[in-house]
Design an enzyme around this catalytic site. Structure first.
Site, PDB file in Angstrom:
ATOM      1  CG  HIS A 308      -2.074   0.915   1.115  1.00 33.26           C
ATOM      2  ND1 HIS A 308      -2.008   2.260   1.379  1.00 33.26           N
ATOM      3  CD2 HIS A 308      -3.342   0.665   0.696  1.00 33.26           C
ATOM      4  CE1 HIS A 308      -3.195   2.802   1.150  1.00 33.26           C
ATOM      5  NE2 HIS A 308      -4.020   1.860   0.739  1.00 33.26           N
ATOM      6  CG  ASP A 365      -8.359  -4.264  -3.248  1.00 33.91           C
ATOM      7  OD1 ASP A 365      -7.584  -3.314  -3.441  1.00 33.91           O
ATOM      8  OD2 ASP A 365      -9.594  -4.158  -3.316  1.00 33.91           O
TER       9      ASP A 365
HETATM   10  C1  SDX Z   1      -6.158   0.038  -3.123  1.00 33.81           C
HETATM   11  O1  SDX Z   1      -4.273   4.554  -2.070  1.00 33.81           O
HETATM   12  C2  SDX Z   1      -5.255   3.908  -1.497  1.00 33.81           C
HETATM   13  O2  SDX Z   1      -5.700   4.242  -0.403  1.00 33.81           O
HETATM   14  C3  SDX Z   1      -5.805   2.709  -2.269  1.00 33.81           C
HETATM   15  C4  SDX Z   1      -6.874   1.888  -1.560  1.00 33.81           C
HETATM   16  C5  SDX Z   1      -8.145   2.688  -1.341  1.00 33.81           C
HETATM   17  O3  SDX Z   1      -8.893   2.353  -0.403  1.00 33.81           O
HETATM   18  O4  SDX Z   1      -8.434   3.569  -2.174  1.00 33.81           O
HETATM   19  O5  SDX Z   1      -6.372   1.447  -0.300  1.00 33.81           O
HETATM   20  C6  SDX Z   1      -7.286   0.671  -2.377  1.00 33.81           C
HETATM   21  O6  SDX Z   1      -5.930   0.381  -4.249  1.00 33.81           O
HETATM   22  C7  SDX Z   1      -5.300  -0.966  -2.407  1.00 33.81           C
HETATM   23  C8  SDX Z   1      -4.089  -1.465  -3.274  1.00 33.81           C
HETATM   24  C9  SDX Z   1      -4.597  -2.534  -4.237  1.00 33.81           C
HETATM   25  N1  SDX Z   1      -3.523  -2.933  -5.164  1.00 33.81           N
HETATM   26  C10 SDX Z   1      -2.846  -4.082  -5.040  1.00 33.81           C
HETATM   27  O7  SDX Z   1      -3.048  -4.892  -4.136  1.00 33.81           O
HETATM   28  C11 SDX Z   1      -1.839  -4.329  -6.159  1.00 33.81           C
HETATM   29  C12 SDX Z   1      -0.530  -4.875  -5.565  1.00 33.81           C
HETATM   30  N2  SDX Z   1       0.130  -3.822  -4.797  1.00 33.81           N
HETATM   31  C13 SDX Z   1       1.134  -3.042  -5.464  1.00 33.81           C
HETATM   32  O8  SDX Z   1       1.077  -2.931  -6.843  1.00 33.81           O
HETATM   33  C14 SDX Z   1       1.591  -1.806  -4.682  1.00 33.81           C
HETATM   34  O9  SDX Z   1       1.832  -2.210  -3.399  1.00 33.81           O
HETATM   35  C15 SDX Z   1       0.672  -0.591  -4.657  1.00 33.81           C
HETATM   36  C16 SDX Z   1       0.216  -0.195  -6.003  1.00 33.81           C
HETATM   37  C17 SDX Z   1      -0.519  -0.855  -3.786  1.00 33.81           C
HETATM   38  C18 SDX Z   1       1.472   0.556  -4.017  1.00 33.81           C
HETATM   39  O10 SDX Z   1       2.482   0.891  -4.932  1.00 33.81           O
HETATM   40  P1  SDX Z   1       3.654   1.941  -4.521  1.00 33.81           P
HETATM   41  O11 SDX Z   1       3.301   2.678  -3.290  1.00 33.81           O
HETATM   42  O12 SDX Z   1       3.989   2.704  -5.751  1.00 33.81           O
HETATM   43  O13 SDX Z   1       4.844   0.990  -4.112  1.00 33.81           O
HETATM   44  P2  SDX Z   1       5.972   0.528  -5.089  1.00 33.81           P
HETATM   45  O14 SDX Z   1       5.393  -0.078  -6.331  1.00 33.81           O
HETATM   46  O15 SDX Z   1       6.953   1.647  -5.238  1.00 33.81           O
HETATM   47  O16 SDX Z   1       6.632  -0.668  -4.237  1.00 33.81           O
HETATM   48  C19 SDX Z   1       7.675  -0.428  -3.299  1.00 33.81           C
HETATM   49  C20 SDX Z   1       8.496  -1.721  -3.290  1.00 33.81           C
HETATM   50  C21 SDX Z   1       8.956  -2.125  -4.694  1.00 33.81           C
HETATM   51  O17 SDX Z   1      10.130  -2.919  -4.563  1.00 33.81           O
HETATM   52  P3  SDX Z   1      11.604  -2.178  -4.638  1.00 33.81           P
HETATM   53  O18 SDX Z   1      11.571  -1.314  -5.904  1.00 33.81           O
HETATM   54  O19 SDX Z   1      11.723  -1.382  -3.381  1.00 33.81           O
HETATM   55  O20 SDX Z   1      12.571  -3.313  -4.744  1.00 33.81           O
HETATM   56  O21 SDX Z   1       7.661  -2.821  -2.836  1.00 33.81           O
HETATM   57  C22 SDX Z   1       7.489  -3.750  -3.920  1.00 33.81           C
HETATM   58  C23 SDX Z   1       7.862  -3.039  -5.199  1.00 33.81           C
HETATM   59  O22 SDX Z   1       8.346  -3.968  -6.175  1.00 33.81           O
HETATM   60  N3  SDX Z   1       6.074  -4.148  -3.901  1.00 33.81           N
HETATM   61  C24 SDX Z   1       5.626  -5.375  -4.157  1.00 33.81           C
HETATM   62  C25 SDX Z   1       4.234  -5.302  -3.992  1.00 33.81           C
HETATM   63  N4  SDX Z   1       3.876  -4.060  -3.657  1.00 33.81           N
HETATM   64  C26 SDX Z   1       5.028  -3.346  -3.611  1.00 33.81           C
HETATM   65  N5  SDX Z   1       6.278  -6.509  -4.500  1.00 33.81           N
HETATM   66  C27 SDX Z   1       5.488  -7.594  -4.681  1.00 33.81           C
HETATM   67  N6  SDX Z   1       4.129  -7.624  -4.534  1.00 33.81           N
HETATM   68  C28 SDX Z   1       3.480  -6.485  -4.190  1.00 33.81           C
HETATM   69  N7  SDX Z   1       2.149  -6.493  -4.034  1.00 33.81           N
END
Ligand code: SDX
Length: 430
Positions: A308, A365
């Site tokens: 998140h 989710d």
């Molecule tokens: C919602 O914003 C809100 O409030 C949203 C929400 C709402 O109520 O409106 O809460 C609802 O959208 C929840 C999120 C649903 N999405 C997912 O579950 C999709 C999977 N999650 C990710 O794609 C990610 O965690 C996000 C999109 C939720 C957040 O993305 P960020 O903040 O841009 O984080 P990032 O992509 O920069 O990740 C930081 C690190 C990275 O690794 P490094 O570059 O540091 O090596 O964490 C890793 C990412 O690769 N990472 C994950 C991951 N989420 C982050 N690695 C594997 N699986 C994951 N799910």
């Protein structure tokens, strides 16, 4: 604590930047004089460190893993309120008293019908149309029946359009599902509550009595409350962005629905179930193989329902949903192998350094889809359910933005890195 006024030093220039104090969480540094005085702009992809507005609606404490709406803890609201009560709270700032709630519930009943001309609109979509495409299109379409309520600075018009959107969304959602089944559309019934009506329109058939299960009604009320609002998330920020041009509420919300549909946002609830089903149905897929894929930088796969932008702790909504999933499954459906796999996946991820070091926890989710499935909803309706829940949050933010005298049309700057002046070459010489 009195915050010091920060000073930004660029070369020999020192710029005092005023603070925008927060009552909870991060205060803001007002950089509105930066470009004019220093000839530079801030750069913050995804706006991870940028506040786009001052808001009094919802506070998300990412480190503590807490969520409040107008100062009330989400746990209290989910346990003690109906979804319409929380919608009223988000829009008007206070919980309704008995009379206010009755009037609010009554207005939802009186505006739940769709204009009959819209039936052709639903029939124009192919049977396999994703209901999110129908939902956002229909949200724009109903604006054509209420042009007298489009003025974003007319308080009465805002309430009128908010009531119509909230009242009609369950009907639009149910009809977007019914059209995919080929069964007749079911009309709203004024003797039913908001959530009962939605369930009736979703699952009833004109050929037989349909009794709404109170366990499912209660569960869906809680699920909608847990999705009601969440600060400046992608879809809410989109609603504000579009609304900042003084576009009407219907157009702004339709844009927010399209943002929500993305798999990184509200579309994740559908992706989680597809991921869990793969693990259950594919003998070569295991929780270990999925954890490995999620960690592999060469694999675009993400552990859906995990991570998140704001929470660096357990999403309080996921905590409520995880407990809730057991209750609902016990009462409604019995065992679901997906829940067992989800809990194994969660345990594996939370004990893995990759996830722990990045503060990746289950988000709203991760468990919601398992409950939606147990309640009988088809997987392609999951993000539609998220949208019905988030609708009051979108409307409340749009209303707050239009009431804020500091609001200006959203028009970010860029850091240009393209070609500079190039010699034009006419076509016959290229
Ligand atoms: C919602 O914003 C809100 O409030 C949203 C929400 C709402 O109520 O409106 O809460 C609802 O959208 C929840 C999120 C649903 N999405 C997912 O579950 C999709 C999977 N999650 C990710 O794609 C990610 O965690 C996000 C999109 C939720 C957040 O993305 P960020 O903040 O841009 O984080 P990032 O992509 O920069 O990740 C930081 C690190 C990275 O690794 P490094 O570059 O540091 O090596 O964490 C890793 C990412 O690769 N990472 C994950 C991951 N989420 C982050 N690695 C594997 N699986 C994951 N799910």
């Amino acid at each position: 604590m009195e915050e010091r006024e920060p000073t930004l030093s660029i070369g020999d220039n020192n710029l005092e930047l005023p603070m925008v104090p927060a009552l909870q969480g991060y205060s803001g540094i007002d950089v509105s004089t930066l470009r004019g005085s220093q000839g530079v702009v801030t750069y913050d992809p995804g706006f991870a460190n940028t506040a786009s507005a001052q808001s009094a609606i919802t506070y998300v404490d990412g480190a503590a893993g807490t969520l409040t709406h107008r100062g009330y803890a989400i746990e209290e609201l989910a346990n003690s309120c109906s979804f319409l009560e929380v919608a009223y709270l988000l829009l008007f700032g206070n919980l309704p008293n008995k009379m206010e709630l009755e009037q609010w519930q009554d207005s939802m009943k009186r505006h739940s019908l769709l204009n009959e001309e819209l039936k052709r609109f639903f029939n124009a979509f192919p049977k396999r149309a994703h209901p999110m495409a129908i939902l956002s299109s229909a949200t724009n379409a109903i604006s054509t029946f209420y042009e007298e309520y489009h003025d974003p600075h007319d308080e009465d018009a805002i309430v009128e359009s908010a009531q119509r959107l909230l009242a009609k969304m369950p009907t639009i959602a149910a009809w977007s599902y019914k059209k995919s089944t080929g069964f007749p559309y079911i009309y709203p019934q004024n003797n039913l509550t908001y959530v009962e009506n939605f369930l009736h329109m979703m699952f009833a058939l004109p050929t037989e009595e349909y009794h709404v299960d109170p366990v499912i009604t209660k569960a869906l009320n809680v699920l909608l409350i847990l999705h009601a609002d969440h600060g400046q998330n992608c879809s809410t920020a989109t609603v504000r962005f579009v609304g900042s041009s003084q576009a009407n509420l219907f157009a702004s919300v339709a844009a927010g629905m399209n943002a929500l549909w993305g798999p990184l946002h509200g579309g994740a609830n559908q992706k989680v179930i597809e991921m869990l089903s793969d693990i259950v149905n594919d003998p070569t897929a295991t929780t270990e193989s999925y954890i490995a894929r999620a960690k592999d930088k060469n694999d675009s796969f993400r552990l859906m329902g995990f991570g998140h932008r704001v929470y660096t702790n357990y999403d309080p909504r996921a905590r409520i949903l995880k407990k809730f999933a057991d209750d609902v499954l016990d009462r409604v459906k019995g065992d679901d192998p997906l829940l067992k796999v989800a809990e194994e996946l969660e345990q594996a991820a939370l004990s893995d350094e990759y996830f722990a070091s990045r503060n990746l926890y289950p988000n709203v989710d991760f468990y919601s889809g398992i409950i939606f499935r147990a309640l009988g909803f088809p997987i392609r309706m999951f993000t539609v359910l998220f949208a019905i829940g988030r609708l009051p949050g979108w409307i409340a933010n749009w209303k707050e933005m239009n009431e804020d005298p500091a609001t200006r049309i959203a028009r970010p700057r860029q850091v240009y890195i393209g070609e500079t002046s190039r010699q034009f070459v006419p076509l016959h010489q290229r």
